[in-house]
Every structure is written in structure tokens, then in C-alpha cells.
Design a protein around this motif. Sequence first.
Motif, PDB file in Angstrom:
ATOM      1  N   VAL A  95       9.769  -9.504   4.816  1.00  0.00           N
ATOM      2  CA  VAL A  95      10.244 -10.350   5.997  1.00  0.00           C
ATOM      3  C   VAL A  95       9.353 -10.173   7.064  1.00  0.00           C
ATOM      4  CG1 VAL A  95      12.018 -10.799   7.502  1.00  0.00           C
ATOM      5  CG2 VAL A  95      12.409  -9.979   5.163  1.00  0.00           C
ATOM      6  N   ALA A  96       8.807 -11.399   7.577  1.00  0.00           N
ATOM      7  CA  ALA A  96       8.011 -11.402   8.714  1.00  0.00           C
ATOM      8  C   ALA A  96       8.877 -11.030   9.945  1.00  0.00           C
ATOM      9  CB  ALA A  96       7.499 -13.043   8.812  1.00  0.00           C
ATOM     10  N   ALA A  97       7.959 -10.300  10.861  1.00  0.00           N
ATOM     11  CA  ALA A  97       8.621  -9.701  12.051  1.00  0.00           C
ATOM     12  C   ALA A  97       9.185 -11.296  12.971  1.00  0.00           C
ATOM     13  CB  ALA A  97       7.491  -8.782  12.762  1.00  0.00           C
ATOM     14  N   GLN A  98      10.312 -11.178  13.555  1.00  0.00           N
ATOM     15  CA  GLN A  98      10.863 -11.979  14.422  1.00  0.00           C
ATOM     16  C   GLN A  98      10.182 -11.599  15.787  1.00  0.00           C
ATOM     17  OE1 GLN A  98      12.919 -14.013  13.527  1.00  0.00           O
ATOM     18  NE2 GLN A  98      14.170 -14.598  15.199  1.00  0.00           N
ATOM     19  N   PRO A  99       9.794 -12.766  16.327  1.00  0.00           N
ATOM     20  CA  PRO A  99       8.987 -12.737  17.553  1.00  0.00           C
ATOM     21  C   PRO A  99      10.069 -12.376  18.777  1.00  0.00           C
ATOM     22  CG  PRO A  99       9.301 -14.969  17.110  1.00  0.00           C
ATOM     23  CD  PRO A  99       9.745 -14.362  16.030  1.00  0.00           C
ATOM     24  N   THR A 100       9.727 -11.569  19.730  1.00  0.00           N
ATOM     25  CA  THR A 100      10.376 -11.578  21.069  1.00  0.00           C
ATOM     26  C   THR A 100      10.770 -12.780  21.585  1.00  0.00           C
ATOM     27  OG1 THR A 100       8.898 -10.923  22.441  1.00  0.00           O
ATOM     28  CG2 THR A 100       9.522  -8.906  21.199  1.00  0.00           C
ATOM     29  N   LEU A 101      11.576 -12.718  22.454  1.00  0.00           N
ATOM     30  CA  LEU A 101      12.005 -14.217  23.536  1.00  0.00           C
ATOM     31  C   LEU A 101      10.732 -14.243  24.064  1.00  0.00           C
ATOM     32  CD1 LEU A 101      13.572 -16.340  24.356  1.00  0.00           C
ATOM     33  CD2 LEU A 101      14.751 -14.736  25.887  1.00  0.00           C
ATOM     34  N   GLU A 102      10.100 -13.309  24.716  1.00  0.00           N
ATOM     35  CA  GLU A 102       8.914 -13.371  25.737  1.00  0.00           C
ATOM     36  C   GLU A 102       7.813 -13.871  24.632  1.00  0.00           C
ATOM     37  OE1 GLU A 102      10.786 -10.522  25.510  1.00  0.00           O
ATOM     38  OE2 GLU A 102      11.946 -10.824  27.411  1.00  0.00           O
ATOM     39  N   GLU A 103       7.581 -13.595  23.668  1.00  0.00           N
ATOM     40  CA  GLU A 103       6.650 -13.922  22.873  1.00  0.00           C
ATOM     41  C   GLU A 103       6.887 -15.703  22.505  1.00  0.00           C
ATOM     42  OE1 GLU A 103       5.011  -9.967  20.400  1.00  0.00           O
ATOM     43  OE2 GLU A 103       6.693 -11.209  19.656  1.00  0.00           O
ATOM     44  N   ALA A 104       7.847 -15.877  22.328  1.00  0.00           N
ATOM     45  CA  ALA A 104       8.393 -17.278  21.796  1.00  0.00           C
ATOM     46  C   ALA A 104       8.106 -18.324  23.066  1.00  0.00           C
ATOM     47  CB  ALA A 104       9.973 -17.242  21.196  1.00  0.00           C
ATOM     48  N   LEU A 105       8.573 -17.594  24.275  1.00  0.00           N
ATOM     49  CA  LEU A 105       8.393 -18.464  25.808  1.00  0.00           C
ATOM     50  C   LEU A 105       6.720 -18.534  25.864  1.00  0.00           C
ATOM     51  CD1 LEU A 105      11.163 -17.019  27.662  1.00  0.00           C
ATOM     52  CD2 LEU A 105      11.198 -19.215  26.389  1.00  0.00           C
ATOM     53  N   ARG A 106       5.963 -17.645  25.367  1.00  0.00           N
ATOM     54  CA  ARG A 106       4.467 -17.730  25.806  1.00  0.00           C
ATOM     55  C   ARG A 106       3.988 -18.843  24.864  1.00  0.00           C
ATOM     56  NH1 ARG A 106       4.589 -12.511  27.015  1.00  0.00           N
ATOM     57  NH2 ARG A 106       4.392 -11.588  25.034  1.00  0.00           N
ATOM     58  N   ALA A 107       4.552 -18.812  23.572  1.00  0.00           N
ATOM     59  CA  ALA A 107       4.132 -19.964  22.766  1.00  0.00           C
ATOM     60  C   ALA A 107       4.568 -21.647  22.941  1.00  0.00           C
ATOM     61  CB  ALA A 107       4.465 -19.690  21.175  1.00  0.00           C
ATOM     62  N   VAL A 108       5.652 -21.458  23.507  1.00  0.00           N
ATOM     63  CA  VAL A 108       6.318 -22.799  23.963  1.00  0.00           C
ATOM     64  C   VAL A 108       5.558 -23.386  25.368  1.00  0.00           C
ATOM     65  CG1 VAL A 108       8.169 -23.797  25.157  1.00  0.00           C
ATOM     66  CG2 VAL A 108       8.719 -22.371  23.332  1.00  0.00           C
ATOM     67  N   VAL A 109       5.003 -22.422  26.194  1.00  0.00           N
ATOM     68  CA  VAL A 109       4.481 -22.622  27.494  1.00  0.00           C
ATOM     69  C   VAL A 109       2.774 -22.985  26.981  1.00  0.00           C
ATOM     70  CG1 VAL A 109       3.386 -21.796  29.596  1.00  0.00           C
ATOM     71  CG2 VAL A 109       5.815 -21.541  28.856  1.00  0.00           C
ATOM     72  N   ALA A 110       2.457 -22.257  26.191  1.00  0.00           N
ATOM     73  CA  ALA A 110       1.001 -22.811  25.804  1.00  0.00           C
ATOM     74  C   ALA A 110       0.841 -24.140  25.179  1.00  0.00           C
ATOM     75  CB  ALA A 110       0.391 -21.597  24.639  1.00  0.00           C
ATOM     76  N   LEU A 111       1.931 -24.403  24.307  1.00  0.00           N
ATOM     77  CA  LEU A 111       1.882 -25.559  23.561  1.00  0.00           C
ATOM     78  C   LEU A 111       2.191 -26.954  24.738  1.00  0.00           C
ATOM     79  CD1 LEU A 111       3.904 -24.619  20.427  1.00  0.00           C
ATOM     80  CD2 LEU A 111       1.471 -25.662  20.466  1.00  0.00           C
ATOM     81  N   MET A 112       2.849 -26.582  25.492  1.00  0.00           N
ATOM     82  CA  MET A 112       3.456 -27.483  26.665  1.00  0.00           C
ATOM     83  C   MET A 112       1.940 -27.945  27.368  1.00  0.00           C
ATOM     84  SD  MET A 112       7.080 -25.878  28.316  1.00  0.00           S
ATOM     85  CE  MET A 112       7.095 -27.283  29.625  1.00  0.00           C
ATOM     86  N   ARG A 113       1.365 -26.698  27.694  1.00  0.00           N
ATOM     87  CA  ARG A 113       0.139 -27.032  28.537  1.00  0.00           C
ATOM     88  C   ARG A 113      -0.869 -27.818  27.596  1.00  0.00           C
ATOM     89  NH1 ARG A 113       0.299 -21.037  31.051  1.00  0.00           N
ATOM     90  NH2 ARG A 113       1.624 -21.613  33.085  1.00  0.00           N
ATOM     91  N   GLU A 114      -0.963 -27.789  26.371  1.00  0.00           N
ATOM     92  CA  GLU A 114      -1.891 -28.361  25.557  1.00  0.00           C
ATOM     93  C   GLU A 114      -1.451 -29.908  25.406  1.00  0.00           C
ATOM     94  OE1 GLU A 114      -2.593 -26.872  21.600  1.00  0.00           O
ATOM     95  OE2 GLU A 114      -2.809 -24.903  22.289  1.00  0.00           O
ATOM     96  N   LEU A 115      -0.158 -30.083  25.451  1.00  0.00           N
ATOM     97  CA  LEU A 115       0.381 -31.426  25.174  1.00  0.00           C
ATOM     98  C   LEU A 115       0.733 -32.314  26.478  1.00  0.00           C
ATOM     99  CD1 LEU A 115       2.329 -30.496  22.077  1.00  0.00           C
ATOM    100  CD2 LEU A 115       0.465 -31.796  22.263  1.00  0.00           C
TER     101      LEU A 115
END
Length: 115
Positions: A28-48
Motif C-alpha cells: 500500500v502506498a504511503a498516504q500523504p500528510t495533509l500538509e503534503e496534499a496542500l502543497r500539491a494543491v497550491v503548486a498546481l493552482m500556481r501552474e494553472l
Amino acid sequence: MAGDNYGGGDQVNIFGGTAHTGIVHHHVAAQPTLEEALRAVVALMRELRAEVAPEDRGAFDEALPVLAADAPAEAQQTRRRALVTVAGIAAVLGTVGTPLLDAARAALELLGVGG
């Protein structure tokens, strides 16, 4: 003892045959933390950001500081609303917004919403 299985790792049994090519691991892949998930959201928001319609850009921009990982911890309800807004805008973007929509959904699941 023969036949004992202690569950401590991969177990491989090969009985005859040829051309054995490897082991299929079902970890089972490790579940990201909330902080990691939020960083991914913010990075994609900046790109888009440039893809977001001008009438939606204000709501998109207001969500950024709420979701930024280095921002002070916001109330769960505030982050939830920001993620729902971002997910809605990402859905409107269509295919180009799919990675952001998936990232927002993952973060919402970590907040205990959906899933």
C-alpha cells in the motif's frame, strides 16, 4: 518450520518452470500528510492560474493563502471551503484541471470530507 508464514515480508515460492521474471509487490502506498496534499494543491493552482477565467480568478486567489502550507493553521472548515472552491474551478477547466481536481479531492479526504 516448513509452511510457517510469519508475514514479515515478501514470500516467494517457485516450483519448476522457466522464464521467471520477477515478483509482484502488493504494498500500500504511503498516504500523504495533509500538509503534503496542500502543497500539491497550491503548486498546481500556481501552474494553472492563467487558465482560470477572470471572473473566477478572485476566488481562486483568495483560496491560495488559506491553503498554503506555510500559512498559519486555518480552521478545518475554512480550508474545506477553499478546497471545494478550488475543486469546482478545476472541474470547470476540464482536462487541464484534472490534476488539480484530483489533488483537491485528496486533500478533502484527508480533512475527512468525501472519499
